[in-house]
Design an enzyme around this catalytic site. Structure first.
Site, PDB file in Angstrom:
ATOM      1  N   ASP A 137       0.838  -1.193   0.000  1.00  0.00           N
ATOM      2  CA  ASP A 137       0.000   0.000   0.000  1.00  0.00           C
ATOM      3  C   ASP A 137       0.875   1.246   0.000  1.00  0.00           C
ATOM      4  O   ASP A 137       2.011   1.205  -0.475  1.00  0.00           O
ATOM      5  CB  ASP A 137      -0.946  -0.021   1.197  1.00  0.00           C
ATOM      6  CG  ASP A 137      -2.306   0.571   0.886  1.00  0.00           C
ATOM      7  OD1 ASP A 137      -2.392   1.813   0.801  1.00  0.00           O
ATOM      8  OD2 ASP A 137      -3.265  -0.191   0.728  1.00  0.00           O
ATOM      9  N   HIS A 360      -3.854   6.118   3.469  1.00  0.00           N
ATOM     10  CA  HIS A 360      -4.543   4.921   2.985  1.00  0.00           C
ATOM     11  C   HIS A 360      -3.967   3.631   3.565  1.00  0.00           C
ATOM     12  O   HIS A 360      -4.684   2.765   4.064  1.00  0.00           O
ATOM     13  CB  HIS A 360      -4.459   4.934   1.458  1.00  0.00           C
ATOM     14  CG  HIS A 360      -5.266   3.884   0.774  1.00  0.00           C
ATOM     15  ND1 HIS A 360      -4.739   2.686   0.366  1.00  0.00           N
ATOM     16  CD2 HIS A 360      -6.555   3.873   0.412  1.00  0.00           C
ATOM     17  CE1 HIS A 360      -5.680   1.977  -0.239  1.00  0.00           C
ATOM     18  NE2 HIS A 360      -6.792   2.671  -0.222  1.00  0.00           N
ATOM     19  N   SER A 546     -10.993  -0.749  -1.293  1.00  0.00           N
ATOM     20  CA  SER A 546      -9.738  -0.707  -0.545  1.00  0.00           C
ATOM     21  C   SER A 546      -9.943  -1.104   0.908  1.00  0.00           C
ATOM     22  O   SER A 546      -9.020  -1.597   1.556  1.00  0.00           O
ATOM     23  CB  SER A 546      -9.141   0.703  -0.585  1.00  0.00           C
ATOM     24  OG  SER A 546      -8.540   0.969  -1.809  1.00  0.00           O
TER      25      SER A 546
END
Length: 1028
Positions: A137, A360, A546
């Site tokens: 990620d 994220h 996600s």
């Protein structure tokens, strides 16, 4: 309508990336780009309370017709799926409920929906302990809440790695300290090393870095604003002092021409002008690396970041070593509150300063495995699991993934002996299940038995929108995004939650271009989870596939924890089969599988399946299909999309080949393998298949007859599946998806088609399939809404799939505050089926029980030209352009626009080398090679320049090359631009420049062929337009 047909130069569009989700105020995302790129959007969906209440079926043709679809007999006692309307209480359905404090907190980190809470309650020591997850990620902050320890007191994060190289510092320069412990830093600053630092060799490696290159855009923006505020205050103080000095001077001196008076006035002017020319390039930090006799260590001088000049000195820095050794991290300054770790490579010549490129990755890690001993309801799905962070989002590219980052991440996952990989990244692809990265993933899954989980994408609601690699690769478990009533009420704070769970509107749908289902399973696609400290908050709401992927990954970590503790062999093949055959279907129509996969995963039921089937071979059934009598490429499913394919029956040859893991015993596993398979079809009127199949290790082939001729217009989904005759309770051993979209022909002249009185409630989707008339090149569409009071939001997607092209997709989000009509136009390709998907956001209109009525009209237009792009190279005679209108009379106003020039360049130098560090050594033992191509160009005037490499651009996953990266610098080695497969225009001033292009692969022959690669530079010109 006027149409510009002479588009002299049309260049590649910006990258369309998928995966990476949003912040609280912008609820959705998967991975970065237009609308569902790394944009944070409000993408919502909800289904009507009962499927049978639809005004029309989602294909627009079959109303409430249901067909039996296979599921595991662990869920039901026969081969039909019970409770297809949404899974009852087990998938989070509540007809009437109210949140209390506990259920509200639980909704922020959903676990009940997938049975994780039930599983841990029954097996408290199987909470992820013993499972190691690699997070591919944007990077994970080791200082974030809940990411320090596991539930059994072990370190949560075992390693933090920047796989992209964006934090690399060249520390190859070596210096010696003088008698006072002073060294000259790479920036030129005079630095003092601490006398307490051990350095037997006396050699200090030095380098420097602009700190903004390590920070995200949002953090950089915050720092610039705060630094500018402080700078303004100091500048105003200096201006005030200068004015005061000037006033005092004038009072004491009456001579107007006094030189000192002029100096004082100039000083005021300079101070005032500074504010207009202020440009904060950011502080420079010096880095020092040395070997203390045992390990490599690093220290940073961060004085330039601190307000206090006594803070941030190099000698006061607590030295760090590679994170995996001591698991320590630092913070640059109190102002930024940004955590970093360091790793040293290549014998001290490269220092990697690792920061995250967005919140994220930390959020994803928190969903999978956060542990909050004081707030257990906010734990991640597998609080006992451990993590490694593999940063694949390049900070230099706005968190875009690169081939280098992806490959190094796989190397790290294998090196650390990870059990699982979660990757909440991806984007569209031309060729599914193809490319260098897919080859490496296949090796990792099949040989090293890693379970790879990835997000399916955020590009729904249209079909065939799954992204790579999660939704397009056979070795990867692709996850769709589900929302439960509790999530809607708690995390999303909607006024009235839906009556039952459903897929988010924006979750990507299958099938893939080659007919594979695309989505494997679904999991909760939203959560309030930890975020990095530099965001200045502890946790944040994000939603997207996600978020669904780490939810599923955490659930699988629970299974691995139990399997290891019970001595059950862990295999990605057996785990995936257990997940698919125990998931709870979401939705009541067969084609809902294209949205949700096999359904909402259930950890507890999957574990029961694993326990019962542990003595069966760990096998993956590879499916290869081709149409009999034709030399078409093989596919993984059957996808009849065009009208010509629906006008007659077709025969398909299906090859089923059992695949064992690398190293399986030939005598003990391969030779004895034999299964009696009973073949089933979900609709015998459309699909005819043999009744039985004897399957051995070498595989078997059988034929399928598909007869779509009697089907109505619209979407139809079927399956052929195989059941073990001796153990039917195992459910389908393999499934063959068959998707048929039968388009409606446009018979009117002028060509027009309309769909009237379509009824919508929150989350409802209407799909229509239209055979675009030959000769059509654009559409004028009008949508009219009526019958509602509060604001309504709609997704309007169209998609066409053309050979050797990425899907052609229109994406519109329209908001209607009152009943009205809106019109828009978009391009189409004549002769190809177009899907029109209209969806009311899942949360739009909740609390209002009025049905929205939609009328949609499409008018086709077309002007065909024999060439839409003309390249002028000065050597051709006049070029003839022919235009014709095949559908109806059109008004033609030709124009030619010349606004770019493209110049080809060949490299002046090509250097091929072997990369030295272990981070570039593949699991197979091969060392990766790098080819550096150098190009020179000169600009006589300032211009916007964009490099273009037709062979490589716009492809990350569906390419056989591992990586590409370019940098543009001037003669002073100042870097002006950098990029990868999605190049951007950069403003350059007059001067001479060097462009270096880096290519990577482990096959030297691939790179040798690229040594004379032609690169084009596109330069913007002053627009010249000609009308005819």
């Amino acid at each position: 309508m006027q149409s510009s047909i002479f588009n002299v130069l049309t260049w590649a569009k910006p990258p369309v990336t998928l995966l990476a989700p949003p912040f609280h105020t912008f609820p959705s995302l998967l991975i970065i780009a237009p609308r569902r790129k790394l944009k944070y959007n409000n993408n919502f969906k909800r289904r009507t309370k009962k499927e049978g209440n639809y005004h029309r079926s989602r294909s627009g043709s079959r109303g409430g017709i249901y067909r039996a679809m296979p599921c595991s007999s662990i869920v039901t006692t026969d081969n039909t799926c019970a409770d297809v309307g949404g899974g009852g209480e087990e998938n989070g359905r509540f007809r009437k409920f109210k949140l209390n404090h506990s259920t509200f907190l639980a909704s922020l980190m959903p676990k009940k929906e997938i049975g994780a809470d039930r599983f841990i309650e029954a097996h408290p020591f199987y909470d992820g302990r013993g499972a190691l997850i690699a997070i591919f990620d944007s990077g994970v902050d080791p200082a974030a809440a809940g990411l320090q320890l596991t539930s059994d007191g072990k370190p949560k994060i075992l390693d933090v790695i920047d796989c992209t190289g964006s934090g690399d510092v060249d520390t190859s320069k070596v210096v010696k300290a003088d008698g006072d412990g002073r060294i000259r830093g790479a920036s030129g600053a005079s630095l003092f090393v601490s006398s307490s630092w051990k350095n037997p060799s006396g050699e200090w490696h030095v380098g420097y870095k602009l700190v903004y290159e390590l920070f995200t855009n949002s953090l950089t923006s915050r720092l610039k604003k705060e630094r500018k505020k402080k700078w303004d205050e100091k500048n105003q103080e200096e201006i005030a002092k200068a004015v005061m000095h000037l006033d005092k001077f004038k009072q004491k001196h009456t001579k107007v021409e006094d030189p000192k008076l002029k100096d004082l006035q100039n000083r005021i002017d300079v101070l005032r002008n500074q504010a207009d020319t202020y440009d904060d390039k950011g502080p420079v930090i010096d880095a020092v690396v040395w070997h203390d006799g045992e390990v490599w260590r690093a220290a940073l001088d961060t004085q330039s970041l601190e307000d206090d000049t006594k803070s941030g000195k190099l000698a006061d820095f607590v030295p760090l070593t590679n994170y995996r050794i001591e698991r320590k991290y630092g913070v640059f300054s109190k102002l930024d509150a940004c955590t970093f770790v360091v790793n040293v490579y290549d014998e001290g010549n490269i220092l990697s300063i690792v920061t995250d490129s967005s919140p994220h990755g930390t959020h994803v890690a928190g969903i999978a495995a956060a542990f909050h001993p004081q707030e257990p309801l906010l734990n991640g799905v597998a609080p006992g699991a451990q993590l490694i962070s593999c940063k694949i989002g390049d900070s230099r590219l706005g968190s875009m993934e690169t081939g280098t980052g992806l490959t190094r991440a796989l190397i790290a996952a294998v090196e650390h002996k990870c059990d699982l990989i979660n990757m909440s990244y991806g984007e569209p692809t031309l060729l599914p299940d193809y490319g260098r990265f897919v080859d490496l993933v296949n090796e990792v899954v099949n040989e090293h038995r890693l379970i790879f989980v990835s997000s399916a994408g955020n590009s729904g609601p249209a079909l065939s929108t799954v992204g790579a690699p999660g939704g397009t690769s056979s070795s990867i478990i692709g996850v769709g995004a589900y929302v439960s009533p509790a999530m809607a009420a708690g995390a999303h704070s909607v006024v009235e939650p839906p009556a039952e769970g459903l897929e988010y509107t924006w979750s990507s749908r299958g099938p893939t271009a080659d007919g594979d289902l695309g989505v494997c399973i679904s999991a909760p696609g939203g959560a309030v989870a930890p975020v990095p400290t530099w965001t200045l908050q502890g946790r944040m709401l994000m939603n997207g596939t996600s978020m669904a992927s780490p939810s599923a990954c955490g659930g699988i970590a629970l299974l691995i924890s139990a399997m290891k503790a019970e001595g059950i062999t862990v295999s990605p093949y057996s785990v995936r089969k257990a997940l698919e055959n125990t998931s709870i279907p979401v939705g009541g129509l067969p084609e809902d599988k294209l949205t949700t996969g096999q359904g909402l995963m259930q950890v507890d039921k999957a574990y029961e399946y694993i326990q019962k089937s542990q003595d069966f071979p760990c096998v993956w059934y590879q499916i290869k299909i081709h149409q009999s009598g034709k030399s078409t490429p093989t596919s993984r499913g059957i996808y009849l999309r065009e009208s010509t394919a629906c006008q007659h029956s077709t025969e398909w040859a299906v090859q089923i080949e059992p695949k064992f893991h690398e190293g399986a015993s030939k005598l003990d596993e391969l030779v004895p393998f034999e299964e009696c398979i009973e073949l089933h079809s979900s609709d015998n009127a459309v699909l005819r298949v043999p009744e039985y199949l004897l399957l051995t290790h070498n595989g078997r082939t059988f034929n399928i007859i598909v007869d779509p001729m009697n089907l109505r217009d619209g979407l139809h989904y079927y399956e052929v599946y195989g059941i073990d005759c001796k153990a039917p309770w195992r459910g389908p051993l393999f499934r063959i998806p068959i998707t048929i979209t039968k388009p409606k022909a446009v018979m009117n002249r002028p060509p027009l088609i309309s769909f009237s009185r379509m009824s919508f409630l929150p989350g409802h989707i209407e799909r229509r399939y239209i055979e675009v008339p030959l000769g059509a090149s654009w559409v004028e569409a009008t949508i009219r809404t009526s019958g509602f009071d509060t604001t309504r939001r709609f997704f309007i997607d169209t998609i066409q799939i053309c050979p050797l092209r990425r899907p052609i997709k229109l994406e519109r989000v329209m908001t209607f505050s009152s009943p009205t009509a809106k019109s828009f136009a978009f391009p189409v390709v004549g002769g190809q089926t177009m899907e029109l998907a209209i969806a009311q956001f899942w949360s739009s209109g909740m609390g209002s029980h009025e049905t929205t009525i939609v009328d949609f009209e499409i008018v086709f237009h077309g002007i065909g030209v024999n060439r839409t792009e003309v390249v002028l190279d000065g050597s051709e005679a006049p070029i003839r352009i022919e235009a014709e209108a095949l559908l109806a009379s059109e008004k033609l106003a030709p124009t030619a626009v010349l606004n770019k020039i493209r110049v080809p360049y060949r490299p002046i130098e090509a250097k091929l080398c072997t990369l030295p560090s272990n981070r570039d050594k593949l699991p197979s033992g091969k060392q990766i090679l790098a080819l550096t191509l150098t190009y020179k160009f000169k600009l006589e005037d300032g211009a916007e320049v964009k490099p273009h490499i037709p062979l490589l651009n716009n492809r990350i996953y569906d390419t056989k090359f591992e990586s590409q990266f370019y940098m543009i610098s001037d003669t002073n080695k100042r870097v002006y631009a950098m990029g990868d497969c999605y190049p951007k225009s950069s403003k350059l001033i007059k001067g001479e420049y060097t462009l270096q292009l880096y290519l990577r692969h482990d096959n030297v022959q691939y790179l040798e062929k690229m040594k004379q690669l032609v690169l084009f530079l596109e330069r913007n010109m002053e627009e010249k337009r000609g009308a005819y």
